[in-house]
Design a protein around this motif. Structure first.
Motif, mmCIF file in Angstrom:
data_model
loop_
_atom_site.group_PDB
_atom_site.id
_atom_site.type_symbol
_atom_site.label_atom_id
_atom_site.label_comp_id
_atom_site.label_asym_id
_atom_site.label_seq_id
_atom_site.Cartn_x
_atom_site.Cartn_y
_atom_site.Cartn_z
ATOM 1 N N SER A 247 0.831 -1.206 0.000
ATOM 2 C CA SER A 247 0.000 0.000 0.000
ATOM 3 C C SER A 247 0.866 1.256 0.000
ATOM 4 C CB SER A 247 -0.919 0.017 1.227
ATOM 5 O OG SER A 247 -1.737 -1.129 1.281
ATOM 6 N N ALA A 264 -6.345 0.705 -2.038
ATOM 7 C CA ALA A 264 -6.776 -0.368 -1.143
ATOM 8 C C ALA A 264 -7.086 -1.634 -1.936
ATOM 9 C CB ALA A 264 -8.001 0.080 -0.352
ATOM 10 N N PHE A 275 -8.851 -1.508 5.501
ATOM 11 C CA PHE A 275 -7.613 -0.937 4.969
ATOM 12 C C PHE A 275 -7.101 0.189 5.871
ATOM 13 C CE2 PHE A 275 -5.941 2.367 1.861
ATOM 14 C CZ PHE A 275 -4.652 1.853 1.829
#
Length: 304
Positions: A247, A264, A275
């Motif tokens: 991420s 996400a 997330f």
């Protein structure tokens, strides 16, 4: 030490000559050199690194760097002043940086002068010779707690060594000797680590540990015990670190041009709330807050 150690000009077969090195000068004034390990250590060592504050800020004000967890651990040797992090102050000459569950801030003072080894997840236990779950957590482990490693004596030899090339060669010799006497790592550990990394790269972070176990000759409880010993984390916690690392990479690459919902999804999250929760639990920031941090730090340039 007052002068930065330099690679020896006469080391024709030294690390400077045949291994890739990267030099990063960060906005905080931190100069970071990274060196690839020799082939004999490549399966266990991510890199050797040397970090020093190089800006000319006369105020001496401390700035900070974020150190993100990746499931690995490290050895650190300090040639400057006490190293201050938000998980404690490391005043010893050497220490073990165990597996982390969340990011920490390193305060980069004017006298920062560190040499380190970063191990691949699963390999640190081979070096320290004890279960890594005993070292996992937030606080740097002083060398006194691991006397069998004789890190203080190694630090003294490193201190007396005149150049960076020779220092890294000395560290390599130390690690190779430790590995010669280490117990073998069960094959299911590197196989499982590779499986989880591959799923994270493919955005399949939500793949269940039960699915992994179906492909292994051991049960889930046995796998968890092996991970606790060799990685210091459970498979589930390690998988979460991989997803958050992916991420962060996507946020750096995409900047404001990519919606965080897309980030996400690409990292394997299908629930935005999940997330945000995981991202904040690991980094201490929301995904939006981390994107703002990246923009303030680097501007609009895409980061590698």
């Amino acid at each position: 030490m007052n002068d930065e150690p330099q690679p020896s000009p006469g080391a024709r077969r030294g690390i400077v000559d045949f291994r890739p090195a990267s030099l990063t000068a960060l906005p905080t004034g931190l100069r970071l050199l990274q060196f690839a390990p020799s082939p004999a250590l490549r399966a266990h060592v991510q890199c050797f690194w040397y970090a020093r504050r190089i800006d000319a800020d006369a105020s001496g004000a401390n700035v900070s760097e974020l150190l993100h967890p990746d499931g690995g651990m490290g050895l650190l040797f300090n040639f400057g002043g006490p190293v201050s992090r938000d998980d404690g102050v490391a005043a010893r000459a050497a220490w073990v940086d165990g597996p982390k569950l969340r990011s920490v801030r390193l305060r980069v003072g004017r006298d920062l002068d560190l040499l380190g080894v970063r191990f691949r997840p699963g390999s640190g236990a081979l070096i320290v010779g004890k279960p890594l779950n005993e070292l996992a957590g937030a606080t740097p482990i002083p060398s006194d707690d691991l006397r069998h490693l004789t890190l203080e004596a190694l630090h003294e030899r490193l201190w007396q060594t005149p150049d960076l090339t020779s220092r890294i060669a000395m560290l390599e010799s130390f690690l190779l000797e430790r590995l010669r006497h280490a117990e073998a790592m069960p094959a299911v550990v590197p196989a499982s680590l590779a499986w989880l990394r591959q799923r994270a790269r493919q955005g399949e972070g939500a793949a269940s540990i039960a699915t992994l176990v179906d492909e292994l000759p051991v049960g889930q409880r046995r796998l968890e015990r092996l991970f606790q010993r060799h990685v210091g984390l459970t498979p589930k916690r390690y998988a979460r670190l991989l997803r958050i690392a992916r991420s962060r990479e996507l946020i750096k690459q995409g900047g404001r041009g990519v919606a965080l919902t897309d980030t996400a999804h690409a990292a394997g999250y299908y629930d935005q709330a999940h997330f945000i929760h995981d991202f904040k639990a690991v980094t201490g920031m929301t995904p939006g807050g981390y994107r703002e941090h990246v923009q303030r730090r680097y501007g609009h340039g895409v980061q590698p």
